[in-house]
Design a protein around this motif. Structure first.
Motif, PDB file in Angstrom:
ATOM      1  N   ILE A  38       6.106  11.865   0.037  1.00 47.51           N
ATOM      2  CA  ILE A  38       5.880  11.042   1.226  1.00 47.51           C
ATOM      3  C   ILE A  38       4.916   9.890   0.954  1.00 47.51           C
ATOM      4  O   ILE A  38       4.601   9.107   1.855  1.00 47.51           O
ATOM      5  CB  ILE A  38       5.358  11.880   2.404  1.00 47.51           C
ATOM      6  N   ASP A  39       4.419   9.802  -0.288  1.00 42.99           N
ATOM      7  CA  ASP A  39       3.449   8.755  -0.600  1.00 42.99           C
ATOM      8  C   ASP A  39       4.138   7.492  -1.135  1.00 42.99           C
ATOM      9  O   ASP A  39       5.331   7.505  -1.419  1.00 42.99           O
ATOM     10  CB  ASP A  39       2.412   9.275  -1.597  1.00 42.99           C
ATOM     11  N   THR A  40       3.352   6.466  -1.313  1.00 45.97           N
ATOM     12  CA  THR A  40       3.755   5.073  -1.585  1.00 45.97           C
ATOM     13  C   THR A  40       4.373   4.489  -0.313  1.00 45.97           C
ATOM     14  O   THR A  40       4.664   5.211   0.642  1.00 45.97           O
ATOM     15  CB  THR A  40       4.683   4.892  -2.800  1.00 45.97           C
ATOM     16  N   HIS A  41       4.591   3.175  -0.328  1.00 47.44           N
ATOM     17  CA  HIS A  41       4.945   2.533   0.924  1.00 47.44           C
ATOM     18  C   HIS A  41       5.571   1.156   0.701  1.00 47.44           C
ATOM     19  O   HIS A  41       5.356   0.519  -0.332  1.00 47.44           O
ATOM     20  CB  HIS A  41       3.711   2.381   1.827  1.00 47.44           C
ATOM     21  N   ILE A  42       6.346   0.741   1.682  1.00 53.36           N
ATOM     22  CA  ILE A  42       6.980  -0.576   1.693  1.00 53.36           C
ATOM     23  C   ILE A  42       6.738  -1.177   3.068  1.00 53.36           C
ATOM     24  O   ILE A  42       6.809  -0.471   4.081  1.00 53.36           O
ATOM     25  CB  ILE A  42       8.494  -0.487   1.446  1.00 53.36           C
ATOM     26  N   SER A  43       6.476  -2.472   3.121  1.00 58.77           N
ATOM     27  CA  SER A  43       6.239  -3.116   4.414  1.00 58.77           C
ATOM     28  C   SER A  43       7.046  -4.394   4.526  1.00 58.77           C
ATOM     29  O   SER A  43       7.392  -5.032   3.528  1.00 58.77           O
ATOM     30  CB  SER A  43       4.749  -3.436   4.597  1.00 58.77           C
TER      31      SER A  43
END
Length: 255
Positions: A38-43
């Motif tokens: 569930i970690d890392t991210h995109i915006s």
């Protein structure tokens, strides 16, 4: 299903399209095995709302991401809009992404990953080496940021921005990779090449054979070729082709 229909009706058409495109990007990152549970991210910046951007609801796996799972926040980390209240946001994601969105108004999408090969390259003093054609795309235009621990401090934002400069890709030492683009497709294209370059480097180094380095002139020439050929039209073509890989999921992720 009722909640999803209501959300689509509550936001603007342009925001809903941005949500669908971002959800698709999350699933493509999962498709290429560039996730970390569930970690890392995109915006993605919200169209016509320069101070707001969308980011993932913390706790949702990337290959399950839907448009309605995304959260609209401002540059201070506040959740914007009643329809997103109650959703969790990764604080490190807010710190990293808000820094770039705020400082670079032309950047509309930011991707951050913790892949095994990306992290492996991030531990090497010389970073990404000019060993392959993929790596030469970043010759002279790849930034580096020193590790400061989990990115929870707002003070780190200034250093992140300063280190990125005007580039669109960065290695976060001892941490992972980051790409930024004027569009979702551009950020994806940059990250894909950066990840592949890291994969090739780790495999080449693990073979134990003497490595061949192109001349500095060839490196600079190839980097310029990439700069000339990576037009918005080409990048969009790549993005549309990539979307066909998850075309069967479109109804689900755009919900």
């Amino acid at each position: 299903m009722l909640e999803e229909v209501v959300l689509k009706d509550l936001v603007s058409h342009s925001e809903w399209q941005a949500r669908c495109e971002l959800a698709a990007l999350y699933r493509l990152i999962a498709h290429f095995r560039m996730t970390d549970l569930i970690d890392t991210h995109i915006s993605v910046r919200v169209p016509n709302e320069p101070n707001h951007f969308l980011i993932n609801r913390y706790g949702v796996l990337f290959d399950h991401m839907k448009a309605s799972d995304l959260v609209k926040i401002d540059h201070d980390g506040n959740i914007v809009g009643e329809y997103d209240q109650g959703k969790n946001v990764n604080r490190a994601g807010f710190v990293i992404h808000s820094a770039i969105h705020h400082a670079r108004p032309e950047i509309n999408c930011v991707i951050h990953t913790h892949t095994a090969d990306g992290m492996a390259v991030s531990t090497q003093k010389n970073g990404l080496l000019p060993l392959t054609q993929h790596a030469l795309k970043f010759y002279g235009c790849l930034s580096y940021h020193a590790y400061e621990g989990v990115a929870l401090s707002l003070e780190e934002r200034e250093r992140l921005v300063a280190d990125l400069g005007q580039n669109h890709a960065m290695v976060l030492y001892n941490h992972g990779l980051l790409s930024a683009g004027e569009s979702v497709g551009a950020a994806f294209h940059t990250l894909y090449f950066l990840e592949r370059a890291c994969q090739a480097q780790i495999k080449a180094q693990s073979a134990g054979a003497e490595l061949i380095y192109p001349s500095e002139a060839v490196c600079a020439h190839t980097a310029q070729q990439f700069a000339d050929e990576d037009t918005p039209e080409y990048v969009q073509m790549v993005w549309e082709a990539a979307l066909t890989l998850i075309a069967s999921q479109a109804e689900d992720y755009c919900s």
